[in-house]
Motif scaffolding. Structure first.
Motif, mmCIF file in Angstrom:
data_model
loop_
_atom_site.group_PDB
_atom_site.id
_atom_site.type_symbol
_atom_site.label_atom_id
_atom_site.label_comp_id
_atom_site.label_asym_id
_atom_site.label_seq_id
_atom_site.Cartn_x
_atom_site.Cartn_y
_atom_site.Cartn_z
ATOM 1 N N ALA A 249 7.370 7.995 8.503
ATOM 2 C CA ALA A 249 6.029 8.538 9.296
ATOM 3 C C ALA A 249 6.605 9.461 9.272
ATOM 4 C CB ALA A 249 5.988 8.359 10.342
ATOM 5 N N ARG A 253 4.769 13.457 7.137
ATOM 6 C CA ARG A 253 5.367 14.662 7.855
ATOM 7 C C ARG A 253 5.321 15.255 6.882
ATOM 8 N NH1 ARG A 253 6.421 15.280 13.614
ATOM 9 N NH2 ARG A 253 9.060 15.917 12.337
ATOM 10 N N LYS A 258 -0.854 11.539 6.382
ATOM 11 C CA LYS A 258 -0.584 10.718 7.222
ATOM 12 C C LYS A 258 -0.190 9.638 7.118
ATOM 13 C CE LYS A 258 -4.166 13.937 9.315
ATOM 14 N NZ LYS A 258 -5.492 14.033 10.163
ATOM 15 N N PRO A 277 -1.143 9.394 13.520
ATOM 16 C CA PRO A 277 -0.490 9.449 12.802
ATOM 17 C C PRO A 277 1.325 10.244 13.588
ATOM 18 C CG PRO A 277 -1.441 9.221 11.447
ATOM 19 C CD PRO A 277 -2.612 9.299 12.895
ATOM 20 N N ALA A 280 3.495 7.637 15.259
ATOM 21 C CA ALA A 280 4.123 6.741 14.450
ATOM 22 C C ALA A 280 5.811 7.476 15.263
ATOM 23 C CB ALA A 280 3.509 7.159 13.473
ATOM 24 N N PRO A 284 7.144 4.307 17.603
ATOM 25 C CA PRO A 284 7.491 3.427 15.860
ATOM 26 C C PRO A 284 7.315 1.948 16.314
ATOM 27 C CG PRO A 284 9.724 3.845 16.367
ATOM 28 C CD PRO A 284 8.710 4.646 17.632
#
Length: 843
Positions: A249, A253, A258, A277, A280, A284
């Motif tokens: 993730a 970013r 995403k 997203p 995340a 997570p």
């Protein structure tokens, strides 16, 4: 409206947008609709039950869509597997495989419910005839929900990283076709350069993968790849550890992309939940929220704390029910909710988290494996067993005459997973509770016991790798690969030959695979059962031709030019890896050193005791500085040409614009340089570097042709490279026999990646290929010692190079031994160079 009119009309509504991108062609939606319509009649009359072997190609997808459009019911299955259990149970009217369409019944013989569209297996490759019944509403609603939360656009292009027999793979197809987006159809793995060449060429915007896919992406340096059009990645097919979710993730970013984590099951057509997203990084470990149109709930019981219980899903994508016999195909919907068997809780932020399992299914490598069915499969092999899941592995306890190793191999084959995913224990009696029921907790406890079978396999490979790489076997982590352990050009050939002998086969890109995934084959060894890479065989053959021709044993010239092509081929495969530009330059610098340093050392020795060389040879610059004496200039021409080509290419790769171009268009970049090299191959006005210096420029096109061959991933690309080589060779030497010999070497390199041969031949090829640099450097001083006995001179030259290679390797091993206690992490700086060294650019 009929299914045909609905589906074909949907395709046709997207007009001239490109629907399918392949290695050789593109198909618009209008063309695809026409192909679907044209294919329909070949599938037979009536409403048929069709078993379809799937491949990620245009023909499979067209037939699949044509079957749906005509109202048939499709059972998609993976190609080249045993489907007898399904065929025997359901007696499909039509079977479609690699050889074509086979109608087993002239008329459709099954009663099929009006809503039924698709039948899919949930049990991996265990051959279970238990299938999920899916309706057209299931398919359309799930595709619409996925395309909504992923925001799939008409401009998106998704690569088929997953098989079409898998609900995840099909969901990518359905959701993109629904939105008029494009599909990049390919069967190549993400570790294959051809996959990325295709992905870049067609400007791929999304990648879908199971956890194992992301492990492979890590291994090939995905985070350093230049993929300017990639918008998002999706992960499903099993639980990814939270720390990996956070890392992926964050990676997404940082690059403006995403990363979607998704939760689903075949029984829900594909998806039930997704993790946005933005969540995340902060959550997570969660599966997220329900997909649009669906709902999740918790069915609590006294066995679980408050707020925790079995996860239940409802929505229009819930299956019609299961089928276990042909009569079930006439049934309507028999379920309206899906009890997942997963134990979950809902957080205050509305995100759901899985905390345990209650079912007898496990999900490994993207496969949902029915452990009960696996036990039945083992019973069919006279093995009474209990199977459980522990820490991402199948644990099997069995009463059998087989060894633990044989039991592990049998279980892995039945489940369709690597042997490393299985922990096998042979027990005198199956563990049972007082009630007589299986004691699965006791089976899981067996996983904590020492595993002598796995230890034996791992120790053998550790010793093999330690012997070749000069490491302490006790320091080798079996999760590391040849590259991770510091493998280089001097050890790549020897390792490939010895590994093939040890495990019975040589997997593609084995040098990037962890040791614990390099498993011995259970197939019986055959006399012609060894494999040798074509580039290795050509190196061995070429060095024999060079030495034999120089020693007047025979006159077969052209071996050095074949070697130059092999050098370019390995440059394309290994030196241009998807790593940052600085590391590429570092790779090339070290590659040049591996060739130049031993060459300079040998010339210095020869200068001290013979009159064979000039001081300009010591600089590897005789072609530029002279003198142009044929013996002095000719003896080391190959090394000089190769070193200066690599120096020039290092400068090119250092240029940011050139580096970006090569990453985006690897074949186009290599082909452009081949065109330049071929243009220079002819006499051009205005270029007067001197005859010997010009020779270096003229020879570049051989290297460029090998490079282009390595990057050629399609039939037309290989055909073009072959034609260009043939054209460039015509009249080049003024000797048709020499030109044909060189052309034959290039044809093998372009079209045949590996050769089957006796183990002894493979061993000799590996020995000579590994020693080819030292044979080349020393044979000018060695073969004259045999006087008028050229055969003795050739044998003596080859043997001298082999012995010298072994001595140098032993010295390097002794030096490396001082670092034997280093961990894999401490070896990483050396390992990051191994990809280029492993390419064996030296002769």
């Amino acid at each position: 409206m009929t299914p045909s009119a609905s589906l074909v009309g949907c395709l046709r509504s997207h007009g001239d947008r490109v629907a399918l991108h392949t290695e050789t062609t593109q198909l618009t939606y209008r063309d695809l609709a026409g192909a679907v319509t044209a294919t329909g009649p070949s599938l037979g009359s009536g409403r048929r039950l069709i078993l379809l072997e799937t491949r990620n190609d245009t023909e499979t997808l067209t037939r699949y869509l044509a079957a749906l459009a005509a109202g048939h019911v499709v059972i998609p299955v993976p190609a080249e597997r045993d489907h007898h259990a399904i065929i025997d149970t359901y007696d499909p009217d039509t079977v479609i495989d690699a050889s074509g369409i086979h109608h087993r019944h002239r008329r459709a013989v099954h009663r099929l419910h009006d809503d039924l569209a698709l039948l899919m297996s949930t049990s991996g490759s265990t051959g279970s005839p238990k299938l999920v019944r899916l309706s057209r509403i299931n398919l359309i609603s799930n595709a619409a929900a996925i395309s909504e939360y992923l925001d799939i656009r008409e401009t998106d292009r998704a690569a088929t990283t997953l098989p079409l027999s898998y609900c995840y793979g099909l969901s990518v197809v359905h959701s993109h076709l629904l939105r008029g987006a494009g599909l990049i159809l390919t069967g190549h793995s993400v570790v294959d350069d051809r996959f990325w060449e295709l992905f870049r060429r067609h400007r791929g915007t999304s990648l879908a993968g199971v956890p194992h896919t992301f492990d492979l992406l890590d291994r090939i340096g995905f985070d350093a790849m230049e993929l300017p059009h990639l918008r998002y990645l999706t992960q499903a097919g099993g639980r990814m550890p939270p720390e990996q979710v956070s890392r992926w993730a964050a990676h997404a970013r940082e690059r403006g992309r995403k990363f979607f984590v998704m939760y689903g099951a075949t029984e829900a057509t594909a998806r039930m939940a997704y993790l946005p997203p933005e969540a995340a990084l902060s959550h997570p470990g969660c599966i997220g929220r329900p997909i649009p149109g669906g709902a999740l709930s918790i069915d609590s019981s006294d066995d679980w704390p408050d707020g925790t219980g079995e996860l239940v899903y409802t929505g229009p994508n819930v299956m019609m029910g299961y089928a276990q016999q042909p009569a079930d195909l006439a049934l309507g919907a028999t379920v309206d909710e899906l009890r997942t068997g997963d134990i979950a809780r809902r957080g205050p932020d509305g995100l759901y988290e899985i905390v345990g399992r209650s079912s007898r299914f496990v999900k490994l490598y993207g496969l949902r494996i029915d452990l009960q069915r696996l036990e039945a499969a083992l019973r069919s092999h006279d093995t009474a067993a209990l199977c459980a899941e522990h820490d991402g592995r199948i644990v099997v306890a069995a009463t059998t005459r087989r060894s633990a190793h044989e039991l592990r191999q049998l279980t892995a084959a039945a489940a369709g997973v690597p042997a490393t995913a299985v922990r096998a224990v042979v027990v005198p009696e199956l563990p049972r509770l007082a009630s007589g029921k299986p004691d699965y907790p006791a089976v899981r406890r067996l996983a904590a016991m020492p595993d002598p079978d796995a230890a034996t396999d791992a120790v053998d490979l550790r010793r093999l790798f330690a012997d070749v790489l000069h490491l302490d076997p006790t320091t080798i982590d079996t999760r590391a690969s040849f590259v991770d352990l510091g493998g280089n050009s001097l050890t790549y050939v020897a390792m490939s030959v010895r590994l093939e002998q040890a495990i019975g086969h040589l997997p593609a890109r084995w040098h990037l695979m962890p040791l614990d995934r390099l498993q011995p084959t259970t197939a019986p060894r055959r006399r012609w059962g060894s494999t040798v890479e074509t580039s290795v065989a050509l190196r061995a053959a070429a060095i024999v031709l060079i030495v034999g021709s120089h020693a007047d044993l025979f006159k077969l010239w052209g071996g050095a030019h074949v070697l130059l092509g092999v050098a370019g081929y390995n440059f394309g495969r290994f030196c241009l890896t998807p790593v940052p530009r600085r590391q590429r330059v570092l790779h090339l610098r070290n590659t040049i050193a591996w060739i130049a340093v031993p060459s300079i050392v040998w010339v210095a020795i020869a200068l001290a005791v013979t009159d064979d060389y000039h001081i300009s040879n010591l600089l590897l610059a005789n072609k530029f500085l002279g003198p142009p004496d044929s013996m002095t200039a000719g003896r080391l021409w190959f090394v000089e040409v190769l070193v200066w080509i690599l120096v020039a290419l290092t400068v090119v790769v250092w240029l940011p614009r050139a580096d970006r171009w090569e990453r985006r268009r690897p074949f186009g970049f290599a082909a452009a340089l081949l065109v330049v090299g071929l243009a220079l191959r002819y006499d051009l006005p205005g270029f007067d570097l001197g005859r010997e210096a010009w020779f270096t420029v003229l020879a570049f096109w051989f290297f460029a042709a090998g490079w282009a061959a390595a990057k050629a991933s399609t039939l037309w690309q290989r055909t073009i490279v072959t034609a260009v080589v043939a054209m460039g060779l015509h009249g080049y030497f003024g000797n048709p026999d020499r030109e044909m010999l060189v052309l034959a070497g290039f044809v093998l390199l372009i079209w045949l990646p590996a050769l089957r041969c006796p183990a002894a031949v493979a061993g000799v090829c590996g020995l000579l290929a590994e020693a080819s640099l030292y044979i080349y450097l020393t044979h000018y001083q060695v073969y004259p010692l045999a006087g008028d006995h050229p055969l003795i001179g050739v044998v003596l030259s080859l043997a001298t190079g082999v012995v010298l290679t072994r001595l140098v390797t032993a010295v390097r091993g002794r030096v490396a031994g001082r670092s034997a206690g280093l961990s894999v992490r401490e070896l990483a700086p050396r390992a990051e160079l191994a990809e280029s060294k492993g390419g064996m650019i030296a002769p």
